[in-house]
Design an enzyme around this catalytic site. Structure first.
Site, PDB file in Angstrom:
ATOM      1  N   HIS A  40      -4.104  -7.590   2.289  1.00  0.00           N
ATOM      2  CA  HIS A  40      -3.733  -6.633   1.227  1.00  0.00           C
ATOM      3  C   HIS A  40      -4.550  -6.892  -0.028  1.00  0.00           C
ATOM      4  O   HIS A  40      -4.316  -7.854  -0.756  1.00  0.00           O
ATOM      5  CB  HIS A  40      -2.234  -6.760   0.915  1.00  0.00           C
ATOM      6  CG  HIS A  40      -1.738  -5.703  -0.009  1.00  0.00           C
ATOM      7  ND1 HIS A  40      -0.715  -4.835   0.315  1.00  0.00           N
ATOM      8  CD2 HIS A  40      -2.131  -5.334  -1.257  1.00  0.00           C
ATOM      9  CE1 HIS A  40      -0.501  -4.012  -0.690  1.00  0.00           C
ATOM     10  NE2 HIS A  40      -1.353  -4.294  -1.667  1.00  0.00           N
ATOM     11  N   HIS A  53      -7.087  -4.613  -3.204  1.00  0.00           N
ATOM     12  CA  HIS A  53      -7.562  -3.331  -3.750  1.00  0.00           C
ATOM     13  C   HIS A  53      -9.007  -3.516  -4.193  1.00  0.00           C
ATOM     14  O   HIS A  53      -9.280  -3.796  -5.363  1.00  0.00           O
ATOM     15  CB  HIS A  53      -6.697  -2.900  -4.939  1.00  0.00           C
ATOM     16  CG  HIS A  53      -5.268  -2.640  -4.599  1.00  0.00           C
ATOM     17  ND1 HIS A  53      -4.732  -1.368  -4.559  1.00  0.00           N
ATOM     18  CD2 HIS A  53      -4.254  -3.478  -4.255  1.00  0.00           C
ATOM     19  CE1 HIS A  53      -3.450  -1.451  -4.215  1.00  0.00           C
ATOM     20  NE2 HIS A  53      -3.136  -2.717  -4.035  1.00  0.00           N
ATOM     21  N   GLN A 106      -2.130   6.099  -5.211  1.00  0.00           N
ATOM     22  CA  GLN A 106      -1.640   5.307  -6.350  1.00  0.00           C
ATOM     23  C   GLN A 106      -0.687   6.078  -7.261  1.00  0.00           C
ATOM     24  O   GLN A 106       0.276   5.546  -7.770  1.00  0.00           O
ATOM     25  CB  GLN A 106      -2.828   4.795  -7.172  1.00  0.00           C
ATOM     26  CG  GLN A 106      -2.443   4.007  -8.415  1.00  0.00           C
ATOM     27  CD  GLN A 106      -1.799   2.671  -8.100  1.00  0.00           C
ATOM     28  OE1 GLN A 106      -2.463   1.725  -7.734  1.00  0.00           O
ATOM     29  NE2 GLN A 106      -0.467   2.610  -8.231  1.00  0.00           N
ATOM     30  N   HIS A 117       2.968   0.602   0.063  1.00  0.00           N
ATOM     31  CA  HIS A 117       3.482  -0.144  -1.085  1.00  0.00           C
ATOM     32  C   HIS A 117       4.935   0.288  -1.208  1.00  0.00           C
ATOM     33  O   HIS A 117       5.210   1.456  -1.531  1.00  0.00           O
ATOM     34  CB  HIS A 117       2.738   0.229  -2.361  1.00  0.00           C
ATOM     35  CG  HIS A 117       1.416  -0.443  -2.527  1.00  0.00           C
ATOM     36  ND1 HIS A 117       0.367  -0.238  -1.686  1.00  0.00           N
ATOM     37  CD2 HIS A 117       0.986  -1.345  -3.461  1.00  0.00           C
ATOM     38  CE1 HIS A 117      -0.661  -0.972  -2.090  1.00  0.00           C
ATOM     39  NE2 HIS A 117      -0.311  -1.656  -3.167  1.00  0.00           N
ATOM     40  N   GLU A 166       8.019  -1.845  -4.868  1.00  0.00           N
ATOM     41  CA  GLU A 166       7.366  -2.855  -5.707  1.00  0.00           C
ATOM     42  C   GLU A 166       7.941  -2.742  -7.115  1.00  0.00           C
ATOM     43  O   GLU A 166       7.324  -2.189  -8.026  1.00  0.00           O
ATOM     44  CB  GLU A 166       5.841  -2.664  -5.716  1.00  0.00           C
ATOM     45  CG  GLU A 166       5.117  -3.825  -6.411  1.00  0.00           C
ATOM     46  CD  GLU A 166       3.614  -3.626  -6.554  1.00  0.00           C
ATOM     47  OE1 GLU A 166       3.101  -2.522  -6.277  1.00  0.00           O
ATOM     48  OE2 GLU A 166       2.948  -4.607  -6.962  1.00  0.00           O
ATOM     49  N   ASP A 180      -3.903  -9.162  -3.147  1.00  0.00           N
ATOM     50  CA  ASP A 180      -3.635  -7.921  -3.886  1.00  0.00           C
ATOM     51  C   ASP A 180      -4.760  -7.580  -4.867  1.00  0.00           C
ATOM     52  O   ASP A 180      -5.381  -6.533  -4.753  1.00  0.00           O
ATOM     53  CB  ASP A 180      -2.287  -8.000  -4.615  1.00  0.00           C
ATOM     54  CG  ASP A 180      -1.611  -6.641  -4.785  1.00  0.00           C
ATOM     55  OD1 ASP A 180      -2.131  -5.647  -4.258  1.00  0.00           O
ATOM     56  OD2 ASP A 180      -0.558  -6.580  -5.444  1.00  0.00           O
TER      57      ASP A 180
HETATM   58  N1  17E Z   1      -1.358  -0.711  -7.395  1.00  0.00           N
HETATM   59  C1  17E Z   1      -0.036  -0.900  -7.203  1.00  0.00           C
HETATM   60  O1  17E Z   1       0.726   0.082  -7.149  1.00  0.00           O
HETATM   61  N2  17E Z   1       0.453  -2.148  -7.065  1.00  0.00           N
HETATM   62  C2  17E Z   1      -0.350  -3.200  -7.122  1.00  0.00           C
HETATM   63  N3  17E Z   1       0.167  -4.425  -6.984  1.00  0.00           N
HETATM   64  C3  17E Z   1      -1.748  -3.028  -7.329  1.00  0.00           C
HETATM   65  C4  17E Z   1      -2.210  -1.754  -7.443  1.00  0.00           C
HETATM   66  C5  17E Z   1      -2.667  -4.190  -7.429  1.00  0.00           C
HETATM   67 FE   FE2 Z   2      -1.185  -3.601  -3.677  1.00  0.00          FE
END
Ligand code: 17E
Ligand code: FE2
Length: 411
Positions: free
Chosen positions: A56, A58, A151, A209, A212, A308
């Site tokens: 994982h 980006h 995103q 995702h 989070e 990440d």
């Molecule tokens: N975008 C997101 O939604 N969550 C993250 N941890 C990262 C990008 C790095």
């Molecule tokens: Fe991520």
């Protein structure tokens, strides 16, 4: 080429590993320590393992921290806002240069398999176009899986559904999602139905995702797991982060875990990222903001660790070293008991390979690709304790890197 005097995880004694072309040709126990022949590699009683996996990251956002502004609050949401500003400046070439630089960092730490989330909430899809080329241009270094990652949302972003479908049609390998960021709970749920349909239709893997946030009301994991269970897709589905699970109460978790086990989905935790981004709305007591890694593992679910970010709007540090993530994660998750230490490399090797569905493309097994690492310690525990390293990385039967240990002179 042969590797002699190798230790293997979970096995006694020393081994000789023979590579023929791009495949592992033999793995045989040695009766005694052996001399390395010309062209052979002496593992010197250290571990030989399949390559580390980065499940994982980006890559399209890496090395952009502070451009144009720094994330001052340290929250996920400010990270998304800062990235949105940087995204407006993204070009094909800029993405390629940063991604390749970051891949070099990963390779230097023994990583040969990578799953990257690429932001597709951009009508130009420049980053995706760039990463599709990077995937081909770096095949000699890594196997790269590209996630179409929305995103700014599938339902909440204008044209989000179309952009996701287009990204998959262009060649992304994995369908992503971000239900906790959609404007409403209903949109979060419908985004999961949409992305699971897209994955089922296209035959792609899934990596969402998911939850989070520290908000214990964020319960999209149950929706994802149920969709995976009903469609019998669990092995192909991953829930990343699931940090809200660290804030769920035990009564809900005891129900949830039954479903998770029935679904058979995979989990990725990014411990350095989550300890940094989560807990931001607490004073004290302050939550750790990680998912229940030890509990998932004890329940027999597949869980692994990822980095990440490397120097991006969400996280200002990082150097490609997944062992740093492993060390942090084991601390944060209360996993420094002997049983966990003795098998800790599972979290950055076999478990991650399972998450990525690498199948027979991964593992120290005769007939599989000759991709492997010679490490600097004889077992998992000692590698972690000594902050060990990959000394040699071999890919397709060829040496990709050799690291000379630092020499300390004492007087
Ligand atoms: N975008 C997101 O939604 N969550 C993250 N941890 C990262 C990008 C790095
Ligand atoms: Fe991520």
């Amino acid at each position: 080429m042969n590797i002699v005097n190798a230790r293997l995880r979970g096995r006694e004694g020393l081994y000789r590993i023979e590579l023929a072309g791009e495949r592992i040709a033999a793995i045989a126990p040695q009766q005694a320590p052996a001399e390395a022949g010309p062209g052979d590699i002496d593992a010197a009683s250290n571990l030989v393992v399949p390559p580390f996996v980065e499940p994982h990251i980006h890559l399209d956002a890496s090395l952009t921290a502070g451009e144009p502004a720094w994330n001052m609050s340290g929250t996920l949401f400010e990270g998304i806002e800062r990235w949105s500003e940087r995204k407006a400046l993204v070009t094909f070439d800029d993405t390629k240069a940063r991604a390749k630089k970051t891949i070099d960092m990963l390779v230097e730490h023994g990583i040969q398999h990578v799953r990257t989330h690429v932001d597709v909430t951009d009508p130009t899809l420049s980053a995706l176009k760039s990463m599709l080329e990077v995937r081909e241009e770096t095949r000699h270094l890594i196997d790269l899986q590209i996630v179409a990652f929305p995103q700014e949302g599938i339902e909440s972003f204008k044209g989000g559904r179309e952009l996701m479908a287009e990204a998959i049609a262009m060649g992304a390998d994995v369908v992503g999602g971000i239900p906790h960021f959609e404007n409403t709970r209903e949109q979060g749920v419908s985004s999961i139905r949409f992305l699971m349909d897209l994955a089922e239709r296209s035959g792609c893997l899934v990596d969402v995702h998911c939850d989070e946030t520290d908000d214990p009301q964020s319960r999209f994991l149950e929706v994802l797991a149920e969709e995976a269970r009903v469609r019998e897709m669990g092995e192909r589905v991953t829930a990343s982060h699931t940090t809200a699970m660290g804030s769920y109460d035990n009564a809900y978790c005891s129900k949830l875990f039954r479903l998770l086990k029935l679904s058979g989905i995979n989990f990725v935790s990014c411990p350095t990222e989550s300890i940094h981004l989560q807990g931001r709305f607490d004073t004290y007591p302050k939550r750790r903001g990680l998912t229940r890694v030890a509990e998932l593992d004890r329940a027999g679910l597949n869980v692994c660790f990822g980095q990440d970010s490397i120097v991006d709007p969400w996280y200002p540090l990082g150097n490609g070293n997944i062992l740093r993530i492993l060390e942090a994660g084991l601390h944060i998750c209360h996993m420094l008991g002997y049983q966990d230490l003795a098998r800790c490399l599972d979290l950055v090797t076999d478990h991650s390979a399972r998450t990525l569905n690498l199948g027979e493309g991964y593992g120290l097994v005769v007939g599989r690709p000759a991709n492997l690492l010679v490490l600097s310690a004889p077992d998992d525990y000692e590698l972690l304790r000594s902050q060990g390293q990959a000394r040699v990385s071999i890919r397709g039967g060829k040496v990709l890197l050799r690291r000379t240990p630092a020499r300390v002179e004492r007087y």
